[in-house]
Design a protein around this motif. Sequence first.
Motif, mmCIF file in Angstrom:
data_model
loop_
_atom_site.group_PDB
_atom_site.id
_atom_site.type_symbol
_atom_site.label_atom_id
_atom_site.label_comp_id
_atom_site.label_asym_id
_atom_site.label_seq_id
_atom_site.Cartn_x
_atom_site.Cartn_y
_atom_site.Cartn_z
ATOM 1 N N LYS A 1 49.467 67.274 -16.561
ATOM 2 C CA LYS A 1 48.306 67.680 -16.040
ATOM 3 C C LYS A 1 48.194 66.702 -14.647
ATOM 4 O O LYS A 1 48.686 65.729 -14.448
ATOM 5 C CB LYS A 1 47.216 67.252 -16.925
ATOM 6 C CG LYS A 1 47.084 67.999 -18.291
ATOM 7 C CD LYS A 1 46.250 67.839 -19.048
ATOM 8 C CE LYS A 1 46.364 68.695 -20.473
ATOM 9 N NZ LYS A 1 47.060 68.156 -21.354
ATOM 10 N N TYR A 2 47.543 67.178 -13.928
ATOM 11 C CA TYR A 2 47.251 66.508 -12.421
ATOM 12 C C TYR A 2 46.688 64.964 -12.817
ATOM 13 O O TYR A 2 47.450 64.131 -12.043
ATOM 14 C CB TYR A 2 46.075 67.221 -11.544
ATOM 15 C CG TYR A 2 45.960 66.538 -10.244
ATOM 16 C CD1 TYR A 2 46.881 66.834 -9.227
ATOM 17 C CD2 TYR A 2 44.908 65.731 -9.993
ATOM 18 C CE1 TYR A 2 46.808 66.330 -8.040
ATOM 19 C CE2 TYR A 2 44.634 65.113 -8.705
ATOM 20 C CZ TYR A 2 45.589 65.536 -7.807
ATOM 21 O OH TYR A 2 45.336 65.054 -6.579
ATOM 22 N N LYS A 3 45.875 64.890 -13.581
ATOM 23 C CA LYS A 3 45.287 63.602 -13.899
ATOM 24 C C LYS A 3 46.472 62.586 -14.483
ATOM 25 O O LYS A 3 46.526 61.569 -14.052
ATOM 26 C CB LYS A 3 44.122 63.713 -15.058
ATOM 27 C CG LYS A 3 43.459 62.584 -15.071
ATOM 28 C CD LYS A 3 42.223 62.577 -16.068
ATOM 29 C CE LYS A 3 41.397 61.437 -16.277
ATOM 30 N NZ LYS A 3 40.518 61.730 -17.218
ATOM 31 N N GLU A 4 47.335 63.114 -15.280
ATOM 32 C CA GLU A 4 48.496 62.416 -15.849
ATOM 33 C C GLU A 4 49.532 62.193 -14.553
ATOM 34 O O GLU A 4 50.263 61.208 -14.681
ATOM 35 C CB GLU A 4 49.289 63.061 -16.821
ATOM 36 C CG GLU A 4 48.247 63.474 -18.029
ATOM 37 C CD GLU A 4 48.982 64.314 -19.158
ATOM 38 O OE1 GLU A 4 48.414 64.256 -20.357
ATOM 39 O OE2 GLU A 4 49.804 65.354 -18.660
ATOM 40 N N LEU B 1 48.916 61.994 -11.406
ATOM 41 C CA LEU B 1 48.673 61.058 -10.072
ATOM 42 C C LEU B 1 49.012 59.923 -10.133
ATOM 43 O O LEU B 1 49.449 59.377 -9.056
ATOM 44 C CB LEU B 1 47.021 61.162 -10.035
ATOM 45 C CG LEU B 1 46.343 60.921 -8.649
ATOM 46 C CD1 LEU B 1 47.190 61.878 -7.650
ATOM 47 C CD2 LEU B 1 45.040 61.031 -8.506
ATOM 48 N N PRO B 2 48.863 59.107 -11.230
ATOM 49 C CA PRO B 2 49.559 57.680 -11.199
ATOM 50 C C PRO B 2 50.838 57.414 -10.670
ATOM 51 O O PRO B 2 51.410 56.333 -10.295
ATOM 52 C CB PRO B 2 49.233 57.032 -12.603
ATOM 53 C CG PRO B 2 48.209 58.027 -13.182
ATOM 54 C CD PRO B 2 48.524 59.444 -12.468
ATOM 55 N N TRP C 1 51.345 56.336 -7.131
ATOM 56 C CA TRP C 1 50.840 54.891 -6.935
ATOM 57 C C TRP C 1 51.942 53.793 -7.226
ATOM 58 O O TRP C 1 51.847 52.988 -6.331
ATOM 59 C CB TRP C 1 49.560 54.473 -7.753
ATOM 60 C CG TRP C 1 48.582 55.438 -7.704
ATOM 61 C CD1 TRP C 1 48.100 55.988 -6.288
ATOM 62 C CD2 TRP C 1 47.403 55.842 -8.406
ATOM 63 N NE1 TRP C 1 47.116 56.845 -6.659
ATOM 64 C CE2 TRP C 1 46.600 56.609 -7.883
ATOM 65 C CE3 TRP C 1 47.221 55.425 -9.809
ATOM 66 C CZ2 TRP C 1 45.226 57.117 -8.623
ATOM 67 C CZ3 TRP C 1 46.162 55.978 -10.663
ATOM 68 C CH2 TRP C 1 45.358 56.836 -9.744
ATOM 69 N N LEU D 1 47.499 62.584 -2.848
ATOM 70 C CA LEU D 1 46.711 63.533 -3.315
ATOM 71 C C LEU D 1 47.691 64.545 -3.755
ATOM 72 O O LEU D 1 47.626 65.555 -4.904
ATOM 73 C CB LEU D 1 45.583 63.842 -2.882
ATOM 74 C CG LEU D 1 44.524 63.026 -3.001
ATOM 75 C CD1 LEU D 1 43.035 63.200 -2.261
ATOM 76 C CD2 LEU D 1 44.070 62.523 -4.222
#
Length: 99
Positions: free
Chosen positions: A12-15, A17-18, A21, A83
């Motif tokens: 998922k996008y939320k998973e 994204l890190p 970083w 992003l």
Amino acid sequence: MFSCASCGYKFKYKEALPFSWNARVGRDCPKCGNRQYYSAASRKKSMYFTLAGMIIIIFSNTINLPLPYVFLVAFVLVSALLLLTPFIYELSDEEEPLW
């Protein structure tokens, strides 16, 4: 979007994204638990995007764009890259050498 190289799990996008970083650090797949890394091709893409961004910033500085605008351009480019990372890059189940 990222998918696990071992089991094919789509992050998922939320998973995902890190990953942007800490590009050097692998992350575990939530489904199978195998450690995932950026592929060598993805890291090369990252270098090309960074080089293109630096050229844009240098060009905007050479046309006498005020310094706050140059910083704004740099901020927008870095933010967009971070992003959009989950949509552009691919994962590998082993850390591949760059060259």
